[in-house]
Design a protein around this motif. Structure first.
Motif, PDB file in Angstrom:
ATOM      1  N   LEU A 118      -4.685 -19.280  63.546  1.00 44.19           N
ATOM      2  CA  LEU A 118      -4.476 -19.044  64.973  1.00 44.19           C
ATOM      3  C   LEU A 118      -4.301 -17.561  65.269  1.00 44.19           C
ATOM      4  O   LEU A 118      -4.780 -17.063  66.288  1.00 44.19           O
ATOM      5  N   GLY A 119      -3.622 -16.849  64.360  1.00 44.50           N
ATOM      6  CA  GLY A 119      -3.478 -15.406  64.555  1.00 44.50           C
ATOM      7  C   GLY A 119      -4.814 -14.702  64.515  1.00 44.50           C
ATOM      8  O   GLY A 119      -5.105 -13.844  65.354  1.00 44.50           O
ATOM      9  N   ALA A 120      -5.658 -15.087  63.552  1.00 46.96           N
ATOM     10  CA  ALA A 120      -6.980 -14.465  63.461  1.00 46.96           C
ATOM     11  C   ALA A 120      -7.817 -14.800  64.689  1.00 46.96           C
ATOM     12  O   ALA A 120      -8.534 -13.952  65.216  1.00 46.96           O
ATOM     13  N   LEU A 121      -7.690 -16.048  65.156  1.00 49.04           N
ATOM     14  CA  LEU A 121      -8.422 -16.464  66.355  1.00 49.04           C
ATOM     15  C   LEU A 121      -8.019 -15.609  67.546  1.00 49.04           C
ATOM     16  O   LEU A 121      -8.873 -15.080  68.280  1.00 49.04           O
ATOM     17  N   PHE A 122      -6.699 -15.448  67.711  1.00 51.48           N
ATOM     18  CA  PHE A 122      -6.200 -14.644  68.836  1.00 51.48           C
ATOM     19  C   PHE A 122      -6.711 -13.212  68.749  1.00 51.48           C
ATOM     20  O   PHE A 122      -7.245 -12.673  69.717  1.00 51.48           O
ATOM     21  N   LEU A 123      -6.558 -12.604  67.572  1.00 52.44           N
ATOM     22  CA  LEU A 123      -6.944 -11.197  67.434  1.00 52.44           C
ATOM     23  C   LEU A 123      -8.443 -11.018  67.617  1.00 52.44           C
ATOM     24  O   LEU A 123      -8.889 -10.057  68.250  1.00 52.44           O
ATOM     25  N   PHE A 124      -9.220 -11.947  67.076  1.00 51.43           N
ATOM     26  CA  PHE A 124     -10.675 -11.838  67.174  1.00 51.43           C
ATOM     27  C   PHE A 124     -11.124 -11.906  68.635  1.00 51.43           C
ATOM     28  O   PHE A 124     -11.903 -11.060  69.101  1.00 51.43           O
ATOM     29  N   ILE A 125     -10.607 -12.869  69.387  1.00 50.17           N
ATOM     30  CA  ILE A 125     -10.989 -12.984  70.798  1.00 50.17           C
ATOM     31  C   ILE A 125     -10.478 -11.785  71.578  1.00 50.17           C
ATOM     32  O   ILE A 125     -11.160 -11.247  72.443  1.00 50.17           O
ATOM     33  N   TRP A 126      -9.278 -11.335  71.231  1.00 51.73           N
ATOM     34  CA  TRP A 126      -8.681 -10.205  71.929  1.00 51.73           C
ATOM     35  C   TRP A 126      -9.524  -8.942  71.754  1.00 51.73           C
ATOM     36  O   TRP A 126      -9.853  -8.257  72.725  1.00 51.73           O
ATOM     37  N   PHE A 127      -9.878  -8.655  70.502  1.00 56.40           N
ATOM     38  CA  PHE A 127     -10.703  -7.465  70.261  1.00 56.40           C
ATOM     39  C   PHE A 127     -12.065  -7.620  70.917  1.00 56.40           C
ATOM     40  O   PHE A 127     -12.612  -6.657  71.456  1.00 56.40           O
ATOM     41  N   ASN A 128     -12.604  -8.831  70.873  1.00 50.47           N
ATOM     42  CA  ASN A 128     -13.882  -9.083  71.531  1.00 50.47           C
ATOM     43  C   ASN A 128     -13.814  -8.774  73.011  1.00 50.47           C
ATOM     44  O   ASN A 128     -14.708  -8.141  73.569  1.00 50.47           O
ATOM     45  N   ASN A 129     -12.735  -9.245  73.656  1.00 51.05           N
ATOM     46  CA  ASN A 129     -12.581  -8.993  75.086  1.00 51.05           C
ATOM     47  C   ASN A 129     -12.378  -7.516  75.363  1.00 51.05           C
ATOM     48  O   ASN A 129     -12.922  -6.983  76.323  1.00 51.05           O
ATOM     49  N   LEU A 130     -11.573  -6.865  74.517  1.00 50.66           N
ATOM     50  CA  LEU A 130     -11.233  -5.465  74.801  1.00 50.66           C
ATOM     51  C   LEU A 130     -12.433  -4.553  74.644  1.00 50.66           C
ATOM     52  O   LEU A 130     -12.664  -3.701  75.489  1.00 50.66           O
ATOM     53  N   ILE A 131     -13.202  -4.713  73.554  1.00 50.85           N
ATOM     54  CA  ILE A 131     -14.345  -3.800  73.413  1.00 50.85           C
ATOM     55  C   ILE A 131     -15.410  -4.098  74.463  1.00 50.85           C
ATOM     56  O   ILE A 131     -16.299  -3.288  74.681  1.00 50.85           O
ATOM     57  N   GLY A 132     -15.281  -5.238  75.140  1.00 49.31           N
ATOM     58  CA  GLY A 132     -16.194  -5.521  76.250  1.00 49.31           C
ATOM     59  C   GLY A 132     -15.990  -4.605  77.432  1.00 49.31           C
ATOM     60  O   GLY A 132     -16.841  -4.529  78.313  1.00 49.31           O
ATOM     61  N   TYR A 133     -14.853  -3.910  77.483  1.00 48.62           N
ATOM     62  CA  TYR A 133     -14.599  -3.012  78.624  1.00 48.62           C
ATOM     63  C   TYR A 133     -14.855  -1.553  78.295  1.00 48.62           C
ATOM     64  O   TYR A 133     -14.527  -0.680  79.077  1.00 48.62           O
ATOM     65  N   ILE A 134     -15.419  -1.296  77.119  1.00 41.77           N
ATOM     66  CA  ILE A 134     -15.829   0.067  76.784  1.00 41.77           C
ATOM     67  C   ILE A 134     -17.330   0.159  77.037  1.00 41.77           C
ATOM     68  O   ILE A 134     -18.090  -0.637  76.491  1.00 41.77           O
ATOM     69  N   PRO A 135     -17.775   1.104  77.857  1.00 41.82           N
ATOM     70  CA  PRO A 135     -19.216   1.230  78.063  1.00 41.82           C
ATOM     71  C   PRO A 135     -19.887   1.722  76.785  1.00 41.82           C
ATOM     72  O   PRO A 135     -19.546   2.784  76.265  1.00 41.82           O
ATOM     73  N   LEU A 136     -20.806   0.933  76.239  1.00 44.02           N
ATOM     74  CA  LEU A 136     -21.525   1.313  75.026  1.00 44.02           C
ATOM     75  C   LEU A 136     -23.026   1.307  75.329  1.00 44.02           C
ATOM     76  O   LEU A 136     -23.480   0.552  76.182  1.00 44.02           O
ATOM     77  N   PRO A 137     -23.801   2.144  74.650  1.00 49.55           N
ATOM     78  CA  PRO A 137     -25.242   2.178  74.916  1.00 49.55           C
ATOM     79  C   PRO A 137     -25.944   0.963  74.315  1.00 49.55           C
ATOM     80  O   PRO A 137     -26.505   1.021  73.227  1.00 49.55           O
ATOM     81  N   THR A 138     -25.900  -0.157  75.018  1.00 49.99           N
ATOM     82  CA  THR A 138     -26.453  -1.381  74.450  1.00 49.99           C
ATOM     83  C   THR A 138     -27.547  -2.003  75.299  1.00 49.99           C
ATOM     84  O   THR A 138     -28.173  -2.965  74.864  1.00 49.99           O
ATOM     85  N   ASN A 139     -27.760  -1.507  76.515  1.00 47.03           N
ATOM     86  CA  ASN A 139     -28.758  -2.132  77.373  1.00 47.03           C
ATOM     87  C   ASN A 139     -30.131  -1.552  77.061  1.00 47.03           C
ATOM     88  O   ASN A 139     -30.579  -0.594  77.688  1.00 47.03           O
ATOM     89  N   SER A 140     -30.822  -2.133  76.071  1.00 45.53           N
ATOM     90  CA  SER A 140     -32.061  -1.516  75.605  1.00 45.53           C
ATOM     91  C   SER A 140     -33.238  -1.794  76.544  1.00 45.53           C
ATOM     92  O   SER A 140     -34.329  -1.277  76.342  1.00 45.53           O
ATOM     93  N   GLU A 141     -33.034  -2.602  77.580  1.00 44.41           N
ATOM     94  CA  GLU A 141     -34.092  -2.818  78.565  1.00 44.41           C
ATOM     95  C   GLU A 141     -34.337  -1.554  79.380  1.00 44.41           C
ATOM     96  O   GLU A 141     -35.467  -1.196  79.684  1.00 44.41           O
ATOM     97  N   GLU A 142     -33.245  -0.892  79.736  1.00 48.04           N
ATOM     98  CA  GLU A 142     -33.332   0.336  80.529  1.00 48.04           C
ATOM     99  C   GLU A 142     -32.936   1.502  79.633  1.00 48.04           C
ATOM    100  O   GLU A 142     -31.857   1.499  79.060  1.00 48.04           O
ATOM    101  N   THR A 143     -33.823   2.484  79.501  1.00 52.69           N
ATOM    102  CA  THR A 143     -33.482   3.624  78.653  1.00 52.69           C
ATOM    103  C   THR A 143     -33.526   4.900  79.459  1.00 52.69           C
ATOM    104  O   THR A 143     -34.142   4.985  80.511  1.00 52.69           O
ATOM    105  N   PHE A 144     -32.810   5.909  78.958  1.00 55.56           N
ATOM    106  CA  PHE A 144     -32.924   7.243  79.540  1.00 55.56           C
ATOM    107  C   PHE A 144     -33.072   8.241  78.408  1.00 55.56           C
ATOM    108  O   PHE A 144     -32.794   7.931  77.244  1.00 55.56           O
ATOM    109  N   ASN A 145     -33.565   9.427  78.724  1.00 52.71           N
ATOM    110  CA  ASN A 145     -33.896  10.392  77.680  1.00 52.71           C
ATOM    111  C   ASN A 145     -32.830  11.460  77.533  1.00 52.71           C
ATOM    112  O   ASN A 145     -32.372  12.034  78.511  1.00 52.71           O
TER     113      ASN A 145
END
Lengths: 295, 85
Positions: A118-145
């Motif tokens: 349960l601890g691992a489940l909590f931490l895994f979902i938590w980190f998943n949610n948190l890094i979701g709020y950091i803008p990362l260059p992942t939208n490969s449909e739209e690119t810029f130079n």
């Protein structure tokens, strides 16, 4: 006039001025039909390996797995008698997981056994949610130079906003609590324990299917709660921070809705990300604890 | 009343967008009432028994998250009706 009031008035003035300025410069444009909101959440395969293809959800999952393991092992290795700030924070987290999530909802021996899961489940979902709020260059449909290199545009994305990730986590929990129930009470005893005490005769025909359905509904409600919360949060942030302005072709609307975007971003980051991870783990613990007791 | 709105929207060609409106809107109504009740009751019980505060707080967030999810069920149903039109 007090200085706080002056500051507030000048911020408000700047806000209104921005709306008017953008309205004057860009005016009212035409509706934009080429921008599709669902493309922001689309999964594009970066490495094609059939079912094992790597897309951005996979990358997010790998990052959060590494984060979960590395941060916790690293802090556990460097435990001190006089804790520093990081250690205090992690200890608070640990006691939250041990006492509130696991300890409150099941017996002592069982809590010791299920705490790592349960601890691992909590931490895994938590980190998943948190890094979701950091803008990362992942939208490969739209690119810029940048200096001739095509960089994917920055996007907010969370693996938990994709329905399959919470579904798999919920399936693991579903299998776990059913397994635990069958193991401790036997198959027949477990099915009997689903039905509330004191139900006899014809009422059984009515209640028993309902209880079986509600057991399966747990799977759906666990999945949809996490996925819909994160997806809707990301969508509202996206809409408020500019997608609405792009779709409707009204530039000033982007400025108008920006404060709402910032507020919702803070709300999601501060409350929803943690709360959803907490709820998922707590409900899993409640289901696990409930599976071994008669009711 | 709902059927009149739906038939009016169908005739005026709003169609799929209505799904998000009704789903999200009615979901927000229900969740809003629920969250209001939860926090109202929490304030009531904490003023009655201040020593129970910690225990009540942890239950409060459970109730809040369960209720808040109802809004998202409505919103997701609305989005589905929009995407699958």
């Amino acid at each position: 006039m007090s200085s706080t009031r002056k500051l507030l008035l000048s911020i408000f003035g700047f806000y209104v001025f921005g709306i008017v300025l953008l309205l004057v410069i860009f005016g009212i444009g035409k509706k934009n039909n080429s921008f599709q909101i669902q493309n922001e959440f689309k999964l594009v395969n970066w490495v094609n390996l059939g079912v094992f293809s790597i897309n951005r959800a996979v990358v997010y999952l790998v990052i959060s797995t590494i984060l979960t393991i590395v941060t916790m092992v690293w802090i556990a290795r460097r435990m001190q008698a006089r804790p520093n700030k990081v250690q205090t924070a992690v200890e608070t987290l640990y006691s939250l997981m041990r006492d509130n999530i696991t300890g409150d909802n099941m017996g002592d021996a069982m809590a010791r056994r299920w705490f790592p899961f349960l601890g691992a489940l909590f931490l895994f979902i938590w980190f998943n949610n948190l890094i979701g709020y950091i803008p990362l260059p992942t939208n490969s449909e739209e690119t810029f130079n940048i200096f001739g290199v095509a960089v994917p545009s920055f996007a907010l994305y969370a693996a938990t906003a994709n329905i399959s990730v919470p579904l798999v986590l919920a399936l693991v929990v579903f299998v776990a609590f059913n397994w635990e129930g069958v193991r401790t009470q036997g198959p027949i005893g477990y099915v009997k324990s689903l039905i509330p005490a004191g139900v006899h005769g014809p009422m059984l025909l009515l209640i028993a299917p309902l209880e079986v359905i509600s057991t399966f509904m747990r799977l759906i409600s666990l999945t949809v709660r996490l996925f819909a919360n994160i997806l809707a949060g990301h969508m509202i942030i996206l809409f408020m921070s500019g997608a609405l302005a792009v779709i409707l072709g009204l530039s000033f609307l982007g400025w108008f809705t920006l404060p709402a975007a910032i507020l919702i971003y803070l709300f999601e980051l501060g409350l929803v990300a943690t709360l959803q991870a907490f709820i998922f783990a707590t409900l899993s613990a409640i289901y696990l604890g409930g599976a071994v007791t008669h009711h | 009343m709902l059927t009149t709105i739906i038939s009016f929207a169908a005739s005026s060609g709003v169609g799929a967008g209505l799904g998000i409106g009704i789903g999200g809107g009615l979901g927000a109504v229900g969740a809003g009432v629920g969250i209001g009740i939860i926090f109202g009751k929490v304030i009531e019980s904490v003023t009655r028994q201040p020593e129970m505060r910690d225990e009540i707080t942890s239950i409060q967030w459970l109730g809040f998250a369960l209720t808040e999810a109802v809004f998202f069920y409505g919103l997701v149903a609305g989005l589905l009706s929009y995407v699958l039109k």
